[in-house]
Write a protein that holds these residues in place. Structure first.
Motif, short mmCIF file in Angstrom:
data_model
loop_
_atom_site.label_atom_id
_atom_site.label_comp_id
_atom_site.label_asym_id
_atom_site.label_seq_id
_atom_site.Cartn_x
_atom_site.Cartn_y
_atom_site.Cartn_z
N LEU A 54 0.86 -1.18 0.00
CA LEU A 54 0.00 0.00 0.00
C LEU A 54 0.90 1.23 0.00
O LEU A 54 1.70 1.42 0.91
CB LEU A 54 -0.91 0.02 1.23
CG LEU A 54 -1.74 1.31 1.43
CD1 LEU A 54 -2.73 1.49 0.28
CD2 LEU A 54 -2.48 1.28 2.77
N ILE A 55 0.78 2.03 -1.04
CA ILE A 55 1.56 3.26 -1.15
C ILE A 55 0.62 4.45 -1.03
O ILE A 55 -0.39 4.52 -1.74
CB ILE A 55 2.30 3.33 -2.50
CG1 ILE A 55 3.19 2.11 -2.72
CG2 ILE A 55 3.13 4.61 -2.58
CD1 ILE A 55 3.85 2.07 -4.09
N ALA A 56 0.95 5.37 -0.14
CA ALA A 56 0.21 6.63 -0.04
C ALA A 56 1.22 7.75 0.12
O ALA A 56 1.75 7.98 1.21
CB ALA A 56 -0.77 6.61 1.12
N GLY A 57 1.53 8.38 -0.98
CA GLY A 57 2.37 9.56 -0.98
C GLY A 57 1.52 10.68 -1.56
O GLY A 57 0.43 10.95 -1.07
N THR A 58 1.99 11.31 -2.62
CA THR A 58 1.14 12.27 -3.32
C THR A 58 -0.10 11.56 -3.85
O THR A 58 -1.22 12.07 -3.77
CB THR A 58 1.90 12.93 -4.48
OG1 THR A 58 3.06 13.58 -3.96
CG2 THR A 58 1.04 13.95 -5.18
N GLY A 59 0.08 10.34 -4.39
CA GLY A 59 -1.03 9.50 -4.83
C GLY A 59 -1.20 8.32 -3.90
O GLY A 59 -0.52 8.21 -2.88
N ALA A 60 -2.11 7.41 -4.27
CA ALA A 60 -2.34 6.23 -3.44
C ALA A 60 -2.70 5.04 -4.32
O ALA A 60 -3.48 5.19 -5.28
CB ALA A 60 -3.45 6.47 -2.42
N ILE A 61 -2.14 3.88 -3.99
CA ILE A 61 -2.36 2.67 -4.78
C ILE A 61 -2.04 1.46 -3.90
O ILE A 61 -1.23 1.55 -2.98
CB ILE A 61 -1.46 2.68 -6.05
CG1 ILE A 61 -1.82 1.57 -7.00
CG2 ILE A 61 0.02 2.63 -5.65
CD1 ILE A 61 -1.11 1.69 -8.36
N ALA A 62 -2.70 0.34 -4.18
CA ALA A 62 -2.42 -0.91 -3.46
C ALA A 62 -2.30 -2.03 -4.47
O ALA A 62 -2.86 -1.96 -5.57
CB ALA A 62 -3.52 -1.22 -2.44
N ALA A 63 -1.57 -3.08 -4.09
CA ALA A 63 -1.41 -4.24 -4.98
C ALA A 63 -1.21 -5.51 -4.18
O ALA A 63 -0.62 -5.48 -3.09
CB ALA A 63 -0.24 -4.04 -5.93
N ARG A 64 -1.70 -6.61 -4.71
CA ARG A 64 -1.34 -7.93 -4.20
C ARG A 64 -0.08 -8.36 -4.95
O ARG A 64 -0.02 -8.27 -6.19
CB ARG A 64 -2.46 -8.94 -4.41
CG ARG A 64 -2.12 -10.31 -3.79
CD ARG A 64 -3.31 -11.25 -3.73
NE ARG A 64 -3.66 -11.81 -5.02
CZ ARG A 64 -4.73 -11.52 -5.72
NH1 ARG A 64 -5.58 -10.62 -5.26
NH2 ARG A 64 -4.98 -12.08 -6.87
N ILE A 65 0.91 -8.80 -4.20
CA ILE A 65 2.20 -9.14 -4.76
C ILE A 65 2.39 -10.66 -4.72
O ILE A 65 2.18 -11.30 -3.69
CB ILE A 65 3.35 -8.47 -3.98
CG1 ILE A 65 3.15 -6.95 -3.91
CG2 ILE A 65 4.69 -8.82 -4.58
CD1 ILE A 65 3.24 -6.24 -5.22
N GLU A 66 2.77 -11.22 -5.85
CA GLU A 66 3.11 -12.64 -5.95
C GLU A 66 4.47 -12.74 -6.65
O GLU A 66 4.67 -12.15 -7.71
CB GLU A 66 2.06 -13.41 -6.76
CG GLU A 66 0.66 -13.40 -6.15
CD GLU A 66 0.51 -14.35 -4.98
OE1 GLU A 66 1.48 -15.12 -4.74
OE2 GLU A 66 -0.52 -14.31 -4.31
N ALA A 115 -5.36 -1.90 -7.06
CA ALA A 115 -6.52 -1.08 -6.76
C ALA A 115 -6.10 0.38 -6.64
O ALA A 115 -5.02 0.68 -6.14
CB ALA A 115 -7.20 -1.54 -5.47
N ASP A 116 -6.97 1.26 -7.11
CA ASP A 116 -6.76 2.71 -7.12
C ASP A 116 -5.53 3.07 -7.95
O ASP A 116 -5.27 2.44 -8.95
CB ASP A 116 -6.72 3.29 -5.71
CG ASP A 116 -7.15 4.76 -5.68
OD1 ASP A 116 -7.29 5.39 -6.75
OD2 ASP A 116 -7.35 5.30 -4.59
N GLY A 117 -4.79 4.09 -7.55
CA GLY A 117 -3.73 4.59 -8.42
C GLY A 117 -4.29 5.26 -9.65
O GLY A 117 -3.65 5.28 -10.70
N LEU A 118 -5.48 5.83 -9.53
CA LEU A 118 -6.20 6.38 -10.68
C LEU A 118 -6.00 7.88 -10.85
O LEU A 118 -6.70 8.51 -11.63
CB LEU A 118 -7.70 6.06 -10.56
CG LEU A 118 -8.02 4.56 -10.54
CD1 LEU A 118 -9.50 4.33 -10.31
CD2 LEU A 118 -7.56 3.90 -11.83
N GLY A 119 -5.05 8.45 -10.11
CA GLY A 119 -4.72 9.85 -10.31
C GLY A 119 -5.53 10.78 -9.44
O GLY A 119 -6.57 10.44 -8.89
#
Length: 331
Positions: free
Chosen positions: A116-128, A136-140
């Motif tokens: 889960l990254i939340a800096g200026t923007g925000a996005i999450a991912a499942r990592i394999e 999810a998100d990261g849509l600007g």
């Protein structure tokens, strides 16, 4: 022999050089290199500066591997990037990857989990196996990035504007945002400049709000992210508006995680980005909601260099795990 790791974002570009023992041999930091945010020419110039600083005093021909984690990498013009890379004297082709896998590796040596990254923007991912398989998100800033630094700044500016339009100037968040955006400007036009009667009084009440709105909208939208720390400051003083913003941001970020994380999963949740790695109420609320699986990301350039070293030097799993903590912690 050496390996290079680069962590390139909207705010900064960082390059780290490691030798085969995992020892830091060079480091460079430059302004942001996200091509989507800055354009290819500026992005590549800044990445090149970080490289130049990291390679100072080192023969670039000895670099055996490189991983570049690049936010906004889809906008990168390889016809601009590749000549810059070659001009630095580097002969090994870099492995370009997004910032999600780098962020995850900055928090854990495990191959799977959630970032889960939340800096200026925000996005999450499942990592394999170290790579994102669901996002999810990261849509600007305009359509998404919920709970991000920009989102926090926009909510702060909006809360202040609404308070000022009601003639409420005493709230902690309202005062902080007004000072940040208007500085020493007068709070509104002189009474003599306003039309008379009830309409004039209403306009006079709203004048500070209009000035704040005009100032906020005269700047590039992403600059609103600079107001995010004010939410934390106001929340620490118990400001109700700031506390509501913090609670909503934490809820939205956790909902973003829930979109990619399987129910009951116990693998690590790596939190990255300034909103989550800086001490503050949003980070605390997110960690409380997500539970003990959370771990804070360390140095992204270190994570990229660790990935490059694992590939180029063939570190066995035990060695890679042992070196991981030292490399990403900056030691």
């Amino acid at each position: 022999m050496y390996v290079l790791g680069l962590d390139v974002g909207g705010t900064s570009s960082r390059a780290l050089l490691l030798d085969a023992s995992g020892r830091r041999a060079g480091y460079g930091r430059a302004p942001g290199g996200n091509p989507a945010a800055h354009g290819n020419a500026v992005a590549v110039a800044n990445i090149g500066l970080a490289l130049e600083l990291a390679l100072r005093g080192i023969d670039p021909g000895l670099v055996a591997g490189a991983v570049v984690g690049l936010a906004g990498g889809g906008a990168l013009d390889r016809q601009v990037f590749d000549p810059m890379w070659a001009a630095a004297g580097l002969r090994v082709p870099p492995r370009l990857t997004g910032d999600l896998g780098i962020a995850f590796a900055a928090g854990t040596a495990e191959p799977r989990g959630t970032a889960l990254i939340a800096g200026t923007g925000a996005i999450a991912a499942r990592i394999e196996d170290g790579e994102p398989v669901a996002i999810a998100d990261g849509l600007g800033w305009l359509l998404g990035d919920q709970g991000s630094g920009f989102w926090l700044g926009r909510e702060a500016a909006g809360a202040a504007a609404h308070a000022l339009s009601r003639g409420e100037t005493g709230g902690v968040l309202t005062r902080l945002v007004t000072d940040a955006l208007l500085g020493d400007e007068l709070p509104g036009p002189a009474v003599a400049e306003m039309p008379g009667g009830a309409a004039g009084a209403a306009e006079e009440t709203r004048a500070p709000a209009i000035r704040l709105v005009v100032r906020a909208q005269s700047r590039p939208p992403l600059e609103l992210a600079r107001l995010a720390p004010l939410v934390s400051r106001a929340a620490a003083e118990g400001d109700p508006a700031a506390l509501r913003i913090v609670s909503t941001a934490a809820r939205l970020l956790c909902e973003t995680v829930a979109e990619v994380r399987r129910p009951g999963e116990t693998s690590p949740i790596v939190l990255a980005g300034s909103v989550l790695t800086s001490e503050g109420p949003v980070s605390s609320a997110v960690r409380e909601r997500l539970g003990p699986a959370t771990v804070l990301a360390g140095d992204g350039a270190g994570a990229a260099a660790w990935l490059a070293g694992r590939e180029a030097f063939g570190w066995d799993p035990a060695t890679a795990a042992r070196l991981h903590t030292r490399i990403v912690s900056g030691d």
